[in-house]
Write a protein that holds these residues in place. Structure first.
Motif, PDB file in Angstrom:
ATOM      1  N   ARG A 104       0.836  -1.196   0.000  1.00 44.26           N
ATOM      2  CA  ARG A 104       0.000   0.000   0.000  1.00 44.26           C
ATOM      3  C   ARG A 104       0.878   1.256   0.000  1.00 44.26           C
ATOM      4  O   ARG A 104       1.960   1.255   0.581  1.00 44.26           O
ATOM      5  N   LEU A 105       0.362   2.317  -0.624  1.00 47.28           N
ATOM      6  CA  LEU A 105       1.045   3.611  -0.641  1.00 47.28           C
ATOM      7  C   LEU A 105       0.073   4.694  -0.173  1.00 47.28           C
ATOM      8  O   LEU A 105      -1.123   4.624  -0.455  1.00 47.28           O
ATOM      9  N   ASP A 169      -5.438   5.105  11.683  1.00 46.08           N
ATOM     10  CA  ASP A 169      -4.719   5.005  12.959  1.00 46.08           C
ATOM     11  C   ASP A 169      -3.431   4.207  12.798  1.00 46.08           C
ATOM     12  O   ASP A 169      -2.425   4.495  13.455  1.00 46.08           O
ATOM     13  N   HIS A 170      -3.479   3.209  11.925  1.00 41.25           N
ATOM     14  CA  HIS A 170      -2.316   2.352  11.691  1.00 41.25           C
ATOM     15  C   HIS A 170      -2.182   2.111  10.193  1.00 41.25           C
ATOM     16  O   HIS A 170      -3.167   2.036   9.463  1.00 41.25           O
ATOM     17  N   PHE A 171      -0.935   2.001   9.748  1.00 40.63           N
ATOM     18  CA  PHE A 171      -0.710   1.833   8.319  1.00 40.63           C
ATOM     19  C   PHE A 171       0.507   0.956   8.089  1.00 40.63           C
ATOM     20  O   PHE A 171       1.553   1.144   8.709  1.00 40.63           O
ATOM     21  N   GLU A 172       0.353  -0.002   7.177  1.00 45.22           N
ATOM     22  CA  GLU A 172       1.467  -0.829   6.724  1.00 45.22           C
ATOM     23  C   GLU A 172       1.667  -0.554   5.241  1.00 45.22           C
ATOM     24  O   GLU A 172       0.786  -0.829   4.425  1.00 45.22           O
ATOM     25  N   GLY A 173       2.819  -0.004   4.907  1.00 47.95           N
ATOM     26  CA  GLY A 173       3.089   0.351   3.519  1.00 47.95           C
ATOM     27  C   GLY A 173       4.104   1.465   3.450  1.00 47.95           C
ATOM     28  O   GLY A 173       4.924   1.649   4.349  1.00 47.95           O
ATOM     29  N   VAL A 174       4.045   2.256   2.382  1.00 43.25           N
ATOM     30  CA  VAL A 174       5.019   3.313   2.151  1.00 43.25           C
ATOM     31  C   VAL A 174       4.295   4.649   2.014  1.00 43.25           C
ATOM     32  O   VAL A 174       3.267   4.746   1.341  1.00 43.25           O
ATOM     33  N   MET A 262       1.928   6.443  13.035  1.00 45.59           N
ATOM     34  CA  MET A 262       0.932   5.680  12.281  1.00 45.59           C
ATOM     35  C   MET A 262       1.554   4.470  11.594  1.00 45.59           C
ATOM     36  O   MET A 262       0.903   3.433  11.409  1.00 45.59           O
ATOM     37  N   LEU A 263       2.826   4.584  11.227  1.00 50.01           N
ATOM     38  CA  LEU A 263       3.498   3.557  10.435  1.00 50.01           C
ATOM     39  C   LEU A 263       3.827   2.343  11.300  1.00 50.01           C
ATOM     40  O   LEU A 263       4.685   2.395  12.178  1.00 50.01           O
ATOM     41  N   VAL A 264       3.139   1.255  11.058  1.00 46.69           N
ATOM     42  CA  VAL A 264       3.386   0.013  11.787  1.00 46.69           C
ATOM     43  C   VAL A 264       4.522  -0.773  11.136  1.00 46.69           C
ATOM     44  O   VAL A 264       5.375  -1.359  11.802  1.00 46.69           O
ATOM     45  N   ARG A 265       4.512  -0.766   9.817  1.00 46.56           N
ATOM     46  CA  ARG A 265       5.544  -1.476   9.055  1.00 46.56           C
ATOM     47  C   ARG A 265       5.654  -0.797   7.691  1.00 46.56           C
ATOM     48  O   ARG A 265       4.648  -0.479   7.073  1.00 46.56           O
ATOM     49  N   GLY A 266       6.883  -0.546   7.245  1.00 42.13           N
ATOM     50  CA  GLY A 266       7.066   0.086   5.951  1.00 42.13           C
ATOM     51  C   GLY A 266       8.046   1.240   6.034  1.00 42.13           C
ATOM     52  O   GLY A 266       9.000   1.200   6.821  1.00 42.13           O
ATOM     53  N   ARG A 388      10.107   1.164   9.543  1.00 39.00           N
ATOM     54  CA  ARG A 388       9.881   0.141  10.575  1.00 39.00           C
ATOM     55  C   ARG A 388       9.817  -1.204   9.854  1.00 39.00           C
ATOM     56  O   ARG A 388       9.150  -1.333   8.824  1.00 39.00           O
ATOM     57  N   GLY A 389      10.515  -2.166  10.385  1.00 38.05           N
ATOM     58  CA  GLY A 389      10.459  -3.505   9.815  1.00 38.05           C
ATOM     59  C   GLY A 389      11.253  -3.687   8.551  1.00 38.05           C
ATOM     60  O   GLY A 389      11.008  -4.624   7.784  1.00 38.05           O
TER      61      GLY A 389
END
Length: 406
Positions: A104-105, A169-174, A262-266, A388-389
């Motif tokens: 996701r972006l 609230d949370h986002f995985e991506g770039v 917000m960035l959980v992973r990415g 992160r990650g």
């Protein structure tokens, strides 16, 4: 009030309807100043001038991005200069997506949509599966331009794009932000005879806006701990007897903290013009970096045509780095735009254009020169990224990383 009291003689006069919109915003700001007791800190004035709903520069209908003053625009950005910018940036984004295992972006302030369209096409050509491309955009006029640009890609790619009114609230991506940080409101401080004062805005007898400095120990002039500590640090770097104007970037730092939290992973990439702290508060930069843009002309009057001109300042990247790292995110890298694009393969992308095809190659080469040249955008613009990650570096920061200068 004389509408053109602050007008530099070299600037074109807006159309009547634009002047009416500017007058309405000016009246709104004067009322805000009155309600606040006759004085607003500059960051609040800048926020109102840029983001007042329906009237502010970025939230209203004024055209902003383009190549020439004749098209009604005020400045040009890298995605407007060359499709190779988006194509090259997409290579770095692809590596970050793959390394983080995300698809996701999110782009902040997508301008005309050319960067989004270019990235979508480039990622598709690279075989990178992308689940969604979300855009956060305050301007209704720009949203419509973005939709038109992206719809031209065709259904398969265009269907992946959505527009957000609020951050998840949370986002995985770039995350991508090209020339976003410089549009965040800045606080201004003026030092005279060795004493710092908060620089704000009041209204004179004729109703015109003016700079108005207030003592830091006055209720309206008080500043936060971060800014107070920064002013003390600046004092150690500049002439103790000289006058100085300093900008601080609490809003941009807060935005960076929000994105990195917000960035959980990415990863999150920000591209903008500016300097690390040691260069930013240089003794010779005694007038700060505040600048306005109107019809591709730069000038220093933030009170001219409220709502019709951009108000900006260079980014102090040390504070941005501190803000991101405070959230627990890793600093993925920090380097010049030229080095970032070179590492990511912009010269290879240019080499894919046949040099014998002069009509295509020469404009592309000239645009790349502007993006890369130290005298143009190559050195002034920087790229900073958090992650992160993601274990290790990505190629775009593999050589020439300047994180040690922050």
């Amino acid at each position: 009030m004389n509408q053109n009291a602050h007008e530099p003689a070299s600037l074109p006069v807006p159309a009547a309807d634009a002047l009416d919109a500017s007058a309405a915003l000016a009246a709104h700001i004067r009322e805000a100043i009155s309600q606040a007791g006759g004085w607003l800190p500059f960051d609040r004035y800048m926020e109102l001038a840029l983001y007042t709903p329906a009237l502010g520069y970025y939230s209203g209908g004024a055209r902003k991005f383009g190549r020439r003053a004749e098209d009604g625009s005020d400045f040009v950005t890298a995605p407007e200069l060359s499709p190779l910018f988006a194509q090259t940036l997409a290579r770095a984004l692809a590596q970050a997506l793959t390394a983080s295992g995300t698809s996701r972006l999110i782009e902040f302030g997508a301008g005309t949509g050319r960067l989004a369209a270019g990235i979508l096409s480039a990622l598709d050509a690279l075989g990178i599966p992308l689940q969604s491309y979300a855009i956060v955009e305050l301007s209704g006029e720009l949203r419509e331009r973005q939709r038109a640009t992206i719809d031209a890609l065709g259904g398969a790619l265009a269907s992946r794009v959505t527009w957000l009114d609020a951050l998840p609230d949370h986002f995985e991506g770039v995350v991508i932000g090209n020339e976003v940080l410089d549009a965040m409101p800045i606080a201004l401080y003026a030092r005279t005879a060795g004493v710092w004062r908060a620089r704000g805005v009041s209204v004179d007898e004729a109703g015109a806006f003016r700079f108005d400095d207030r003592p830091l120990d006055a209720p309206e002039g008080q500043t936060g701990k971060e800014d107070a500590a920064l002013l003390a640090e600046i004092d150690t770097q500049i002439d103790p007897g000289g006058d100085y104007i300093a900008e601080t970037h609490s809003a941009a730092a807060a935005f960076t903290r929000t994105v990195c939290s917000m960035l959980v992973r990415g990863a999150a990439f920000f591209i903008d013009y500016g300097f690390p702290r040691g260069e930013y508060y240089h003794p010779q930069r005694s007038q700060g970096t505040l600048m306005c843009h109107y019809r591709h002309r730069a000038h220093g009057d933030p009170f001219l045509y409220p709502g019709l001109q951009d108000i900006t300042a260079h980014v102090e990247f040390t504070r941005i780095a501190e803000a991101g790292v405070e959230t627990g995110a890793d600093l993925l890298g920090y380097t010049s735009q030229a080095r970032f694009l070179m590492n990511a393969g912009i010269t290879e992308a240019l080499g894919e254009i046949d040099p014998n095809d002069v009509a295509r190659f020469l404009p592309a080469a000239n645009a790349v020169q502007k993006l890369m040249s130290e005298a143009e955008m190559g050195e002034l613009f920087k790229v900073i990224a958090f992650s992160r990650g993601i274990d290790g570096a990505i190629d775009a920061f593999a050589r020439g990383d300047r994180s040690h200068t922050l």
